[in-house]
Design a protein around this motif. Structure first.
Motif, mmCIF file in Angstrom:
data_model
loop_
_atom_site.group_PDB
_atom_site.id
_atom_site.type_symbol
_atom_site.label_atom_id
_atom_site.label_comp_id
_atom_site.label_asym_id
_atom_site.label_seq_id
_atom_site.Cartn_x
_atom_site.Cartn_y
_atom_site.Cartn_z
ATOM 1 N N SER A 65 -2.128 -2.692 -12.473
ATOM 2 C CA SER A 65 -2.773 -3.260 -11.279
ATOM 3 C C SER A 65 -1.828 -3.134 -10.087
ATOM 4 N N ILE A 66 -2.419 -2.892 -8.935
ATOM 5 C CA ILE A 66 -1.630 -2.716 -7.712
ATOM 6 C C ILE A 66 -1.155 -4.064 -7.200
ATOM 7 N N SER A 67 0.134 -4.140 -6.848
ATOM 8 C CA SER A 67 0.697 -5.368 -6.284
ATOM 9 C C SER A 67 1.708 -5.010 -5.202
ATOM 10 N N SER A 68 2.075 -5.988 -4.423
ATOM 11 C CA SER A 68 3.042 -5.750 -3.334
ATOM 12 C C SER A 68 4.436 -5.457 -3.873
ATOM 13 N N SER A 69 4.700 -5.890 -5.107
ATOM 14 C CA SER A 69 6.043 -5.676 -5.678
ATOM 15 C C SER A 69 6.174 -4.337 -6.400
ATOM 16 N N SER A 70 5.045 -3.833 -6.947
ATOM 17 C CA SER A 70 5.120 -2.597 -7.722
ATOM 18 C C SER A 70 4.716 -1.347 -6.940
ATOM 19 N N ASP A 71 3.856 -1.516 -5.934
ATOM 20 C CA ASP A 71 3.343 -0.362 -5.181
ATOM 21 C C ASP A 71 2.969 -0.814 -3.770
ATOM 22 N N ILE A 72 3.955 -0.888 -2.894
ATOM 23 C CA ILE A 72 3.722 -1.422 -1.553
ATOM 24 C C ILE A 72 2.740 -0.573 -0.751
ATOM 25 N N SER A 73 2.793 0.736 -0.934
ATOM 26 C CA SER A 73 1.881 1.625 -0.208
ATOM 27 C C SER A 73 0.435 1.419 -0.664
ATOM 28 N N GLY A 74 0.247 1.416 -1.990
ATOM 29 C CA GLY A 74 -1.091 1.186 -2.541
ATOM 30 C C GLY A 74 -1.603 -0.202 -2.230
ATOM 31 N N TYR A 75 -0.703 -1.182 -2.296
ATOM 32 C CA TYR A 75 -1.074 -2.567 -1.999
ATOM 33 C C TYR A 75 -1.539 -2.703 -0.548
#
Length: 199
Positions: A118-128
């Motif tokens: 799942s996309i999150s601000s901690s794992s994928d800032i661009s996707g988030y």
């Protein structure tokens, strides 16, 4: 005249309300949630004045604009093969859930699955950032449309009440005139009786 003053005042208050809402914007928060048996990081926001059916219908329409296959079940919307180039060049899955907060607010929770994560601000800032923009713009648009429709309806109700009030005033004036005429007629007849008694 009073009627139009009330309508003008009501319209000004509506304008101020919309300005305050626009300045406040839409708040997006993150939390771990489970939607449609999928656990992951969800983007959460509040939508004002819209019902579950409207939000579900509009979210489904939005997902289809990303060439997705969409299924709904109860208060959940599951979209597969979602093409969002700002998140991934390959299709992703999007799980959404709509819940009532109170009579005027609904909560929208969305999990964007990029592969098995799942996309999150901690794992994928661009996707988030891209996912957040999608949810933010959707919530803002639906809230504004629903709130506008709500206040237009309230204004129509106010005009209807003013019209009924005017009718009641006219009926009261008519009744008062009838009472006055009846009293005058009674006085005339009493006078006639007294005059007849003198003869």
């Amino acid at each position: 005249m009073k009627k139009w003053n009330r309508i003008i005042l009501f319209t000004l208050l509506l304008g101020l309300g919309f300005t305050a809402q626009a300045q406040k914007g839409v708040e997006i928060t993150e939390s771990t949630e489970e939607i449609n048996d999928v656990n992951g990081n969800a983007l959460r926001t509040i939508i004002n004045r819209a019902d579950e059916k409207t939000i579900s219908k509009e979210w489904k329409k939005l997902m289809k604009s990303y060439k997705a296959s969409v299924k709904t079940k109860g208060n959940e919307v599951h979209a597969t093969e979602v093409m969002v180039s700002s998140i991934n060049e390959f299709p992703i899955q999007v799980f959404a859930e709509i819940n009532e907060v109170n009579d005027a607010q609904m909560e929208l929770k969305v999990i964007f699955m990029n592969g098995d994560r799942s996309i999150s601000s901690s794992s994928d800032i661009s996707g988030y950032t891209a996912a957040k923009k999608i949810v933010e713009e959707f919530a803002y648009e639906i809230s504004n449309e629903a709130t506008s429709a709500f206040f237009e309806n309230e204004e129509a109700k106010l005009e209807d009440l003013d019209s009924k009030l005017e009718d009641l005033k006219k009926e009261k004036e008519k009744a008062e005139n009838e009472i006055k005429e009846a009293k005058e007629l009674i006085n005339e007849r009493e006078y006639d009786l007294k005059e007849n008694e003198k003869k």
